[in-house]
Design an enzyme around this catalytic site. Structure first.
Site, short mmCIF file in Angstrom:
data_model
loop_
_atom_site.label_atom_id
_atom_site.label_comp_id
_atom_site.label_asym_id
_atom_site.label_seq_id
_atom_site.Cartn_x
_atom_site.Cartn_y
_atom_site.Cartn_z
N THR A 87 22.53 57.80 25.41
CA THR A 87 21.67 58.59 24.51
C THR A 87 20.92 57.63 23.57
OG1 THR A 87 23.50 58.81 22.95
CG2 THR A 87 23.12 60.67 24.44
N ASP A 89 19.20 59.33 20.65
CA ASP A 89 18.74 60.58 20.03
C ASP A 89 17.79 60.34 18.86
OD1 ASP A 89 20.46 61.76 21.81
OD2 ASP A 89 21.81 62.61 20.31
N TYR A 148 16.62 62.60 26.61
CA TYR A 148 17.87 62.87 27.35
C TYR A 148 17.76 64.18 28.14
CZ TYR A 148 23.00 63.33 27.89
OH TYR A 148 24.28 63.47 28.38
N GLY A 179 29.26 70.38 29.23
CA GLY A 179 28.92 70.67 27.84
C GLY A 179 29.30 69.47 26.99
N ILE A 181 31.70 66.99 25.63
CA ILE A 181 33.00 66.48 26.03
C ILE A 181 33.41 65.38 25.05
CG2 ILE A 181 34.29 65.42 27.96
CD1 ILE A 181 33.04 68.25 28.58
N1 CAA Z 1 23.10 71.73 16.73
C1 CAA Z 1 22.72 72.42 15.63
N2 CAA Z 1 22.00 71.88 14.65
C2 CAA Z 1 21.61 70.63 14.76
C3 CAA Z 1 21.95 69.84 15.88
C4 CAA Z 1 22.73 70.45 16.87
N3 CAA Z 1 23.12 69.78 17.97
N4 CAA Z 1 21.44 68.61 15.71
C5 CAA Z 1 20.79 68.62 14.54
N5 CAA Z 1 20.90 69.83 13.96
C6 CAA Z 1 20.31 70.24 12.69
C7 CAA Z 1 20.79 69.39 11.51
O1 CAA Z 1 22.03 69.84 11.01
C8 CAA Z 1 19.66 69.58 10.55
O2 CAA Z 1 19.78 70.88 9.98
P1 CAA Z 1 19.38 71.13 8.43
O3 CAA Z 1 17.91 70.79 8.38
O4 CAA Z 1 19.70 72.57 8.28
O5 CAA Z 1 20.26 70.22 7.66
C9 CAA Z 1 18.41 69.59 11.44
O6 CAA Z 1 18.91 69.96 12.73
C10 CAA Z 1 17.66 68.25 11.54
O7 CAA Z 1 18.60 67.24 11.89
P2 CAA Z 1 18.83 65.94 10.98
O8 CAA Z 1 18.69 66.25 9.52
O9 CAA Z 1 20.11 65.32 11.43
O10 CAA Z 1 17.56 65.04 11.41
P3 CAA Z 1 17.57 63.47 11.59
O11 CAA Z 1 16.17 63.07 11.91
O12 CAA Z 1 18.29 62.78 10.48
O13 CAA Z 1 18.49 63.22 12.90
C11 CAA Z 1 19.22 63.54 15.13
C12 CAA Z 1 18.10 63.75 14.11
C13 CAA Z 1 19.45 62.03 15.35
C14 CAA Z 1 18.74 64.16 16.44
C15 CAA Z 1 20.51 64.16 14.65
O14 CAA Z 1 20.24 65.50 14.23
C16 CAA Z 1 21.56 64.25 15.74
O15 CAA Z 1 22.22 63.26 16.04
N6 CAA Z 1 21.75 65.42 16.34
C17 CAA Z 1 22.66 65.65 17.43
C18 CAA Z 1 21.92 65.68 18.70
C19 CAA Z 1 22.89 65.99 19.80
O16 CAA Z 1 23.44 67.08 19.90
N7 CAA Z 1 23.12 64.99 20.69
C20 CAA Z 1 24.05 65.16 21.75
C21 CAA Z 1 24.75 63.85 21.98
S1 CAA Z 1 26.10 64.03 23.14
C22 CAA Z 1 25.34 64.19 24.59
O17 CAA Z 1 24.16 64.05 24.77
C23 CAA Z 1 26.25 64.53 25.75
C24 CAA Z 1 25.85 65.80 26.38
O18 CAA Z 1 25.35 65.80 27.50
C25 CAA Z 1 26.14 67.08 25.71
#
Ligand code: CAA
Length: 240
Positions: A87, A89, A148, A179, A181
């Protein structure tokens, strides 16, 4: 004679669970890795599974790597699990071009590379199992994962197309869409975001690598011969 299984990204996370489960089920297993030689050596010592290093985003490296595996294990690949993935992200408006390119080449081009190298021998022997690791986020999209999700959705089109091409040759090609993991990859997600994600999972928790490995074993089985071009979701009941 034991069937030979090759798992890319097979020494860590979901891939390590898959490699171990395949070995326990009686397959001869090769686990590929790229970075993390120390982890790979430890994995090899603990499990006895042979490990091989190459970059799956590089076609020539895949050709060379598969040749090494087939020479070391004494036969061509029967089961290919395209699991390697990373990732980078970030919201699209802040995403560097390099974060797009790296994820597409590691997560999607790698699947082309590995299948392209392995499929001729599978066609020759009229048997093969190809299992491509997609993601729930390839099916539904995810904030911060345009790169991704695009790669993981691309894998689904690739899987269905190669399944059509391979159906008459005893080769099945399927995708698993895990989903969230519990692995190093998901450990990196901020705790407040993790809590939001967990709230959206009906089973109420992240999955375990063994729960994905179990799905791989099912699709890898000779008896799964009538399942091809399918996407198996293993995601704790997330509605898509
Ligand atoms: N579900 C729900 N809400 C989410 C979210 C998620 N997965 N990811 C981000 N948000 C929300 C944040 O809580 C935030 O909400 P508020 O504005 O209400 O506070 C809003 O979205 C914006 O996010 P950030 O403030 O964190 O924004 P940022 O620019 O600082 O960071 C980001 C952006 C790097 C994408 C960060 O939000 C992040 O790491 N998010 C997770 C993304 C994710 O789910 N990645 C999966 C990785 S695991 C994987 O990929 C394996 C797989 O196959 C499932």
């Amino acid at each position: 004679m034991k069937k030979i299984a090759l798992v890319t990204g097979g020494t860590r996370g979901i891939g390590a669970g898959v490699s171990k489960a395949l070995k326990e089920a009686g397959y001869l297993v090769a686990a590929n890795y790229n970075s993390g030689a120390e982890v790979a050596e430890k994995f090899n010592k603990e499990t006895g599974i042979a490990v091989f290093s190459w970059d799956v985003s590089n076609y020539e490296a895949c050709e060379k790597g598969v040749k090494e595996v087939t020479e070391a294990l004494g036969g061509t690949i029967d089961i290919l699990v395209n699991n390697a993935g990373i990732t980078r992200d970030g919201m699209l408006h802040k995403m560097e071009v390099s974060a797009w390119e790296k994820v597409i080449s590691t997560n999607l081009t790698s699947v082309f590379n590995m299948c392209r190298v392995v499929i001729p021998s599978m066609r020759e022997k009229n048997f093969g199992r190809i299992i491509n690791m997609s993601s729930v986020n390839g099916l539904k999209g995810q904030l911060g994962q345009t790169n991704y999700a695009a790669a993981k959705a691309g894998i689904l089109g690739f899987t269905k197309s190669l399944a059509l091409e391979s159906a008459s040759k005893g080769i099945t090609v399927n995708a698993i869409a895990p989903g969230y993991i519990s692995t190093d990859m998901t450990d990196a997600i901020r705790d407040d975001i993790k809590a939001k994600i967990t709230a959206g999972i009906p089973v109420g928790r992240f999955g375990k690598v063994e729960e994905i490995a179990h799905a791989v074993l099912f699709l890898a089985d000779e008896k799964a011969s009538y399942i091809t071009g399918a996407t198996l979701s293993v995601n704790g009941g997330q509605y898509l």
